[in-house]
Motif scaffolding. Structure first.
Motif, PDB file in Angstrom:
ATOM      1  N   THR A  65       0.671  -1.075   0.205  1.00 54.26           N
ATOM      2  CA  THR A  65      -0.172   0.674   0.127  1.00 54.26           C
ATOM      3  C   THR A  65       0.631   1.278   0.502  1.00 54.26           C
ATOM      4  N   THR A  66       0.075   2.419  -0.440  1.00 47.91           N
ATOM      5  CA  THR A  66       1.001   3.657  -0.218  1.00 47.91           C
ATOM      6  C   THR A  66       0.636   4.236   0.941  1.00 47.91           C
ATOM      7  N   ARG A  67      -0.208   3.401   1.665  1.00 48.31           N
ATOM      8  CA  ARG A  67      -1.128   4.389   3.195  1.00 48.31           C
ATOM      9  C   ARG A  67      -0.175   3.385   3.949  1.00 48.31           C
ATOM     10  N   ASP A  68       0.562   4.089   5.254  1.00 49.70           N
ATOM     11  CA  ASP A  68       0.817   3.819   6.482  1.00 49.70           C
ATOM     12  C   ASP A  68      -0.599   2.711   7.229  1.00 49.70           C
ATOM     13  N   PRO A  69      -0.441   1.531   7.222  1.00 49.35           N
ATOM     14  CA  PRO A  69      -1.806   0.683   7.283  1.00 49.35           C
ATOM     15  C   PRO A  69      -1.961   1.696   9.078  1.00 49.35           C
ATOM     16  N   LEU A 101      -7.205 -19.026  21.926  1.00 51.92           N
ATOM     17  CA  LEU A 101      -8.017 -20.169  20.736  1.00 51.92           C
ATOM     18  C   LEU A 101      -6.871 -21.276  20.009  1.00 51.92           C
ATOM     19  N   PRO A 102      -7.487 -22.168  19.919  1.00 54.82           N
ATOM     20  CA  PRO A 102      -6.213 -22.642  18.328  1.00 54.82           C
ATOM     21  C   PRO A 102      -6.180 -22.498  17.477  1.00 54.82           C
ATOM     22  N   GLY A 103      -4.554 -23.137  17.007  1.00 55.98           N
ATOM     23  CA  GLY A 103      -3.983 -21.999  16.465  1.00 55.98           C
ATOM     24  C   GLY A 103      -3.032 -20.882  16.020  1.00 55.98           C
ATOM     25  N   LEU A 104      -3.736 -20.081  17.262  1.00 56.99           N
ATOM     26  CA  LEU A 104      -2.834 -18.847  17.237  1.00 56.99           C
ATOM     27  C   LEU A 104      -1.420 -18.932  17.663  1.00 56.99           C
ATOM     28  N   GLU A 105      -1.223 -20.080  17.631  1.00 49.54           N
ATOM     29  CA  GLU A 105       0.446 -20.006  18.210  1.00 49.54           C
ATOM     30  C   GLU A 105       1.252 -20.524  16.919  1.00 49.54           C
ATOM     31  N   SER A 106       0.843 -20.408  15.472  1.00 47.81           N
ATOM     32  CA  SER A 106       0.881 -20.669  13.882  1.00 47.81           C
ATOM     33  C   SER A 106       0.754 -19.613  13.309  1.00 47.81           C
ATOM     34  N   ARG A 107       0.087 -18.709  13.851  1.00 51.12           N
ATOM     35  CA  ARG A 107      -0.584 -17.301  12.969  1.00 51.12           C
ATOM     36  C   ARG A 107       0.126 -16.135  13.164  1.00 51.12           C
ATOM     37  N   ARG A 108       0.583 -15.725  12.669  1.00 49.36           N
ATOM     38  CA  ARG A 108       1.561 -14.370  12.632  1.00 49.36           C
ATOM     39  C   ARG A 108       0.660 -12.797  11.525  1.00 49.36           C
ATOM     40  N   ILE A 109       1.351 -11.869  12.640  1.00 45.98           N
ATOM     41  CA  ILE A 109       1.327 -10.478  10.944  1.00 45.98           C
ATOM     42  C   ILE A 109       2.190  -9.123  11.754  1.00 45.98           C
ATOM     43  N   THR A 110       2.800  -8.579  11.033  1.00 43.12           N
ATOM     44  CA  THR A 110       3.030  -7.825  11.105  1.00 43.12           C
ATOM     45  C   THR A 110       3.674  -6.675  10.192  1.00 43.12           C
ATOM     46  N   THR A 111       4.218  -5.467   9.970  1.00 41.56           N
ATOM     47  CA  THR A 111       4.140  -4.611   8.994  1.00 41.56           C
ATOM     48  C   THR A 111       5.485  -3.740   9.176  1.00 41.56           C
ATOM     49  N   VAL A 112       5.277  -3.454   7.446  1.00 39.11           N
ATOM     50  CA  VAL A 112       7.118  -2.857   7.100  1.00 39.11           C
ATOM     51  C   VAL A 112       6.500  -2.317   6.405  1.00 39.11           C
ATOM     52  N   ASN A 117       6.116   6.315   1.589  1.00 34.37           N
ATOM     53  CA  ASN A 117       4.684   5.669   0.786  1.00 34.37           C
ATOM     54  C   ASN A 117       4.476   4.823   0.263  1.00 34.37           C
ATOM     55  N   ARG A 118       5.324   3.843   0.819  1.00 35.66           N
ATOM     56  CA  ARG A 118       5.629   2.883   0.513  1.00 35.66           C
ATOM     57  C   ARG A 118       5.669   1.104   1.232  1.00 35.66           C
ATOM     58  N   THR A 148       6.267  -2.623  -8.220  1.00 28.79           N
ATOM     59  CA  THR A 148       5.643  -3.283  -7.074  1.00 28.79           C
ATOM     60  C   THR A 148       3.905  -2.662  -6.938  1.00 28.79           C
ATOM     61  N   LEU A 149       4.681  -1.373  -6.496  1.00 31.43           N
ATOM     62  CA  LEU A 149       3.198  -1.090  -6.056  1.00 31.43           C
ATOM     63  C   LEU A 149       2.706  -0.171  -7.390  1.00 31.43           C
ATOM     64  N   ALA A 150       2.847  -0.111  -8.550  1.00 32.46           N
ATOM     65  CA  ALA A 150       2.508   0.704  -9.834  1.00 32.46           C
ATOM     66  C   ALA A 150       1.420   0.693  -9.922  1.00 32.46           C
TER      67      ALA A 150
END
Length: 155
Positions: A65-69, A101-112, A117-118, A148-150
């Motif tokens: 995205t061009t916007r900060d999440p 909750l079941p399965g949370l140990e194998s889920r992840r999230i991140t931002t970079v 503006n990328r 990639t963001l063209a």
């Protein structure tokens, strides 16, 4: 409030499953031996790439995205360190309001933040911790070119 934002972002990415096209022109190239293929959705300010397995299970979501999440990630939920597109990052465990909750140990999230503006937001929904490690390693190999963001309009 932070919990709601993380959960909302993760659920939003998951809910887009029915609106995907099979074309993946702007998603980074996946290794041919990964067994995954991209499905892509492009909107005016972002591109979402969803990597699915041969049986249709979505395991990796990437929003460019061009916007900060503006995703507030709680430091106490930090898990592994990693990299994406040459940038250092921390993977975060999902916070489901304190529920285990079941399965949370194998889920992840991140931002970079890739550059001015990328931004990238990455969410992994692995079946187990072994697959989680493999997907985290895979994200480190993805190549993002400046074009990639063209398809995403600068605003």
């Amino acid at each position: 409030m932070k919990t709601v934002r993380i959960v909302s972002a993760a659920l939003l990415l998951a809910a887009w499953g029915t609106a995907w096209s099979q074309q993946a022109d702007q998603c980074p190239t996946l290794p041919s031996d990964s067994g995954l293929h991209w499905e892509q959705q492009t909107q005016s300010a972002f591109i979402v790439c969803k990597a699915t397995t041969g049986d249709g299970r979505a395991v990796l979501n990437l929003m460019l995205t061009t916007r900060d999440p503006d995703l507030l990630l709680n430091r106490s939920l930090r898990a592994e360190k990693g990299t994406f597109a040459g940038e250092s990052l921390h993977w975060y465990k999902l916070d489901m309001g304190g529920r285990d909750l079941p399965g949370l140990e194998s889920r992840r999230i991140t931002t970079v933040k890739l550059d001015k503006n990328r931004f990238a937001q990455i969410w992994i929904d692995a079946a187990d911790t072994g697959e989680l490690g493999n997907l985290q390693n895979l994200t480190q190999t993805l190549n993002l070119s400046p074009s990639t963001l063209a398809g995403a309009n600068q605003e």
